[in-house]
Design a protein around this motif. Structure first.
Motif, PDB file in Angstrom:
ATOM      1  N   GLU A  53       0.828  -1.203   0.000  1.00  0.00           N
ATOM      2  CA  GLU A  53       0.000   0.000   0.000  1.00  0.00           C
ATOM      3  C   GLU A  53       0.863   1.254   0.000  1.00  0.00           C
ATOM      4  OE1 GLU A  53      -3.894   1.687   2.488  1.00  0.00           O
ATOM      5  OE2 GLU A  53      -2.874  -0.165   3.117  1.00  0.00           O
ATOM      6  N   ASP A 111       2.465   1.674  -3.469  1.00  0.00           N
ATOM      7  CA  ASP A 111       1.566   2.001  -4.572  1.00  0.00           C
ATOM      8  C   ASP A 111       1.142   3.462  -4.604  1.00  0.00           C
ATOM      9  OD1 ASP A 111       1.642  -0.591  -5.459  1.00  0.00           O
ATOM     10  OD2 ASP A 111      -0.251  -1.189  -4.518  1.00  0.00           O
ATOM     11  N   ASP A 112       1.275   4.170  -3.501  1.00  0.00           N
ATOM     12  CA  ASP A 112       0.813   5.560  -3.426  1.00  0.00           C
ATOM     13  C   ASP A 112       2.016   6.500  -3.476  1.00  0.00           C
ATOM     14  OD1 ASP A 112      -1.718   7.353  -2.419  1.00  0.00           O
ATOM     15  OD2 ASP A 112       0.162   8.092  -1.577  1.00  0.00           O
ATOM     16  N   ASP A 113       2.000   7.469  -4.363  1.00  0.00           N
ATOM     17  CA  ASP A 113       3.142   8.374  -4.517  1.00  0.00           C
ATOM     18  C   ASP A 113       3.455   9.143  -3.238  1.00  0.00           C
ATOM     19  OD1 ASP A 113       3.706   7.661  -7.105  1.00  0.00           O
ATOM     20  OD2 ASP A 113       2.837   9.459  -8.020  1.00  0.00           O
ATOM     21  N   ARG A 114       2.430   9.560  -2.515  1.00  0.00           N
ATOM     22  CA  ARG A 114       2.667  10.384  -1.323  1.00  0.00           C
ATOM     23  C   ARG A 114       3.342   9.571  -0.216  1.00  0.00           C
ATOM     24  NH1 ARG A 114      -3.254  11.917  -0.125  1.00  0.00           N
ATOM     25  NH2 ARG A 114      -3.335   9.708  -0.705  1.00  0.00           N
ATOM     26  N   SER A 115       2.853   8.362   0.027  1.00  0.00           N
ATOM     27  CA  SER A 115       3.451   7.533   1.075  1.00  0.00           C
ATOM     28  C   SER A 115       4.821   7.014   0.648  1.00  0.00           C
ATOM     29  CB  SER A 115       2.520   6.377   1.430  1.00  0.00           C
ATOM     30  OG  SER A 115       2.181   5.615   0.289  1.00  0.00           O
ATOM     31  N   LEU A 175      -2.806   7.911   3.591  1.00  0.00           N
ATOM     32  CA  LEU A 175      -3.545   6.854   2.893  1.00  0.00           C
ATOM     33  C   LEU A 175      -4.989   6.720   3.349  1.00  0.00           C
ATOM     34  CD1 LEU A 175      -0.653   4.221   2.959  1.00  0.00           C
ATOM     35  CD2 LEU A 175      -1.466   5.498   0.971  1.00  0.00           C
TER      36      LEU A 175
END
Length: 261
Positions: A10, A13-17, A210
């Protein structure tokens, strides 16, 4: 199902995290590179034989920082400032673990006991790093984006840990065993507290990015507290044991360059 694999997937998969994760990792590695570089420059004359290995250790840490920065650039991302509550190295220093930056900024030779403290501190933190990288290789070693990076870093962390074991055992044979064991225990008990603190802070930040629901965030926090409970009760003993590694003279050569990722 909540698992370490699904959690890191997870985050990946997320640019911010992913940006926050790589920024924290890159900052910590770069800080470790600077610290090792300064220690190598200030090694006392009686222990100058260690300077090339300490230099190699620092060069590896610098390389890891560049690897995490390269992973960001592959996505077209820039590093973000590291929140103070997630700065593992700084928080350890504030607890009096390892050599202070104030001491390392002076152009004064370190003492032999300083080098012993450095090696003991490294033995604890490198165990943590090696264990984390083993986990990431298990879950993401074949991932096309990060697999090569985590394999390279994991191999280096194994070398660093082997080096710490070998050098501390050599110093123990020279009569420093009681001081080494006291220092290892002090470092280990402080490190597991700081690791819990940082883990909670990182997961809180990731949860906000997220949009984790409260039950998921609470379950992750409970898991972190559970790991701490085990380590405080018994797990710390593994972190202070010393065993001659199969991989001898693990830092006996130059650091390898950053490959294409």
């Amino acid at each position: 199902m909540l698992s370490a694999r699904s959690l890191f997937q997870e985050i990946l998969d997320d640019d911010r995290s992913f940006r926050l994760f790589c920024s924290i990792a890159a900052s910590g590695e770069a800080q470790g590179g600077w610290e090792n570089g300064r220690i190598a420059a200030l090694v006392p004359e009686s222990m100058r034989h260690l300077a090339p290995k300490i230099t190699r250790h620092g060069a590896d840490e610098d390389k890891h920082g560049r690897i995490f920065t390269a992973l960001l650039k592959k996505r077209g991302l820039e590093p973000v400032p590291v929140p103070w509550e997630t700065d593992y190295t700084m928080l350890l220093e504030r607890r009096g673990i390892g050599l202070t930056h104030t001491k390392l900024r002076r152009d004064e030779p370190l003492g032999e006991e300083d080098i012993l403290v450095y090696l003991a501190h490294s033995r604890i933190t490198e165990q943590r790093a090696a264990d984390q990288m083993v986990m990431l290789v298990r879950y993401f070693g074949e991932n096309p984006e990060v697999g090569n990076a985590v394999k390279i870093i994991s191999q280096d962390e194994d070398n660093h840990l082997a080096y710490c074991h070998e050098e501390l055992l050599r110093l123990a044979r020279e009569g420093h065993g009681p001081l080494i064991q006291r220092t290892l225990r002090l470092c280990a008990l402080a490190e597991i507290q700081i690791y819990r603190q940082v883990s909670l802070a990182v997961m809180e930040r990731m949860g906000r990015l997220l949009g984790w629901p409260a039950p998921k965030a609470a379950a992750l926090a409970a898991g972190i507290h559970g790991v701490y409970g085990y380590e405080r009760l018994a797990g710390w003993r593994r972190m202070v044991s010393l065993t001659m590694p199969e991989r001898r003279d693990a830092l006996g050569g130059p650091a390898t360059p950053v490959p294409a990722l």
